[in-house]
Scaffold this motif. Sequence first.
Motif, PDB file in Angstrom:
ATOM      1  N   ALA A 187     -29.529  -0.285  -1.952  1.00 17.30           N
ATOM      2  CA  ALA A 187     -28.219  -0.089  -1.722  1.00 17.30           C
ATOM      3  C   ALA A 187     -28.014   1.681  -1.434  1.00 17.30           C
ATOM      4  N   GLY A 188     -28.557   2.037  -2.795  1.00 14.19           N
ATOM      5  CA  GLY A 188     -28.564   3.487  -2.966  1.00 14.19           C
ATOM      6  C   GLY A 188     -29.318   4.232  -1.987  1.00 14.19           C
ATOM      7  N   GLY A 189     -30.462   3.863  -1.622  1.00 11.66           N
ATOM      8  CA  GLY A 189     -31.205   4.492  -0.391  1.00 11.66           C
ATOM      9  C   GLY A 189     -30.317   4.502   0.738  1.00 11.66           C
ATOM     10  N   LEU A 190     -29.964   3.465   1.101  1.00 12.39           N
ATOM     11  CA  LEU A 190     -29.208   3.491   2.333  1.00 12.39           C
ATOM     12  C   LEU A 190     -28.025   4.102   2.388  1.00 12.39           C
ATOM     13  N   LEU A 191     -27.091   3.988   1.359  1.00 12.71           N
ATOM     14  CA  LEU A 191     -26.135   4.870   1.411  1.00 12.71           C
ATOM     15  C   LEU A 191     -26.329   6.363   1.258  1.00 12.71           C
ATOM     16  N   TYR A 192     -27.298   6.721   0.580  1.00  8.88           N
ATOM     17  CA  TYR A 192     -27.699   8.021   0.551  1.00  8.88           C
ATOM     18  C   TYR A 192     -28.083   8.716   2.118  1.00  8.88           C
ATOM     19  N   ALA A 193     -28.810   7.694   2.916  1.00  7.34           N
ATOM     20  CA  ALA A 193     -29.108   8.066   4.057  1.00  7.34           C
ATOM     21  C   ALA A 193     -27.876   8.305   5.063  1.00  7.34           C
ATOM     22  N   GLY A 194     -26.825   7.653   4.752  1.00  6.37           N
ATOM     23  CA  GLY A 194     -25.736   7.554   5.684  1.00  6.37           C
ATOM     24  C   GLY A 194     -24.535   8.515   5.174  1.00  6.37           C
ATOM     25  N   THR A 195     -24.406   8.549   3.869  1.00  7.50           N
ATOM     26  CA  THR A 195     -23.220   9.498   3.116  1.00  7.50           C
ATOM     27  C   THR A 195     -23.699  10.525   2.439  1.00  7.50           C
ATOM     28  N   GLY A 196     -24.891  10.294   1.866  1.00  3.91           N
ATOM     29  CA  GLY A 196     -25.341  11.651   0.938  1.00  3.91           C
ATOM     30  C   GLY A 196     -24.670  11.150  -0.357  1.00  3.91           C
ATOM     31  N   VAL A 197     -25.325  12.368  -1.564  1.00  2.00           N
ATOM     32  CA  VAL A 197     -24.717  12.166  -2.509  1.00  2.00           C
ATOM     33  C   VAL A 197     -23.269  11.734  -3.054  1.00  2.00           C
ATOM     34  N   ARG A 198     -22.515  12.256  -2.270  1.00  2.00           N
ATOM     35  CA  ARG A 198     -20.882  11.899  -2.499  1.00  2.00           C
ATOM     36  C   ARG A 198     -20.680  10.670  -2.454  1.00  2.00           C
ATOM     37  N   GLY A 199     -21.124  10.021  -1.169  1.00  3.02           N
ATOM     38  CA  GLY A 199     -20.807   8.793  -0.649  1.00  3.02           C
ATOM     39  C   GLY A 199     -21.114   7.604  -1.920  1.00  3.02           C
ATOM     40  N   VAL A 200     -22.543   7.910  -2.520  1.00  2.00           N
ATOM     41  CA  VAL A 200     -23.068   7.108  -3.364  1.00  2.00           C
ATOM     42  C   VAL A 200     -22.260   7.084  -4.400  1.00  2.00           C
ATOM     43  N   LEU A 201     -21.932   8.408  -5.024  1.00  3.44           N
ATOM     44  CA  LEU A 201     -21.170   8.484  -6.437  1.00  3.44           C
ATOM     45  C   LEU A 201     -19.543   7.766  -6.200  1.00  3.44           C
ATOM     46  N   VAL A 202     -19.189   7.641  -4.893  1.00  2.00           N
ATOM     47  CA  VAL A 202     -17.990   7.111  -4.919  1.00  2.00           C
ATOM     48  C   VAL A 202     -17.986   5.678  -5.169  1.00  2.00           C
TER      49      VAL A 202
END
Length: 230
Positions: A187-202
């Motif tokens: 999930a982190g890899g997919l989120l990072y690809a779509g939203t970057g660091v900020r999206g994953v941290l949220v």
Amino acid sequence: MSAGAAVAGWMFPEGHRYARTAPLLLVLTFVSGLVDAVSFLGLGRVFVANMTGNVVFLGFALSGAPQLSALASVVALAGFLAGAVVGGAWRRDDEPARLFAPLVAVQGLLVAVASAAQWAGWGRYAVLVPLACGMGLQNAVVHRLGVPDFTTTVMTRTLTALAADRPGPAAVRRGVSVVALAAGALAGGLLYAGTGVRGVLVVVLVLLVAVALAARRRPGAGVGSSDAAP
């Protein structure tokens, strides 16, 4: 019967004092996968949860391997250890279950600081340090709870026991832990690809707040105990 009690009964038929924390510990395991995905992919090939990997990365970096930073590994290790020291020393004589919610809340605050640093563009170390401190804190509180097979980060021993021991409830716990960590990393890899660091941290922050609130809703005996002793 609550969902937490049902999961605890399924995973710990033999009983454990803190069995009802199992669902929350699985969420924290998922969070570990998310955080390591974003640190490795977005903060320069370094882990903030998997310290075994960081020790190895440090050795690689010192040997001159490209794309690895010895300084980043040292900073992550130092931050993690600082968080673990605080988590281990915090009201040392208190019941661990009563500390679970506040310590997870502090971890969430550290993730919020990391997120703010990322938004402000303060550089990777301003993001890396609070994330590593938060993971050290998480590991300390999980260590204090001592729930079997739920370390939330370290899977080498879990996988060894899963392969070497006889099938049983412990194998179920170990298997679910491994799946939770892998799912978090995916999930982190997919989120990072779509939203970057900020999206994953949220997403990480939302999950930590949810865990802290769930633990606080049933303090003491509600989350931290079972009818059976360890």
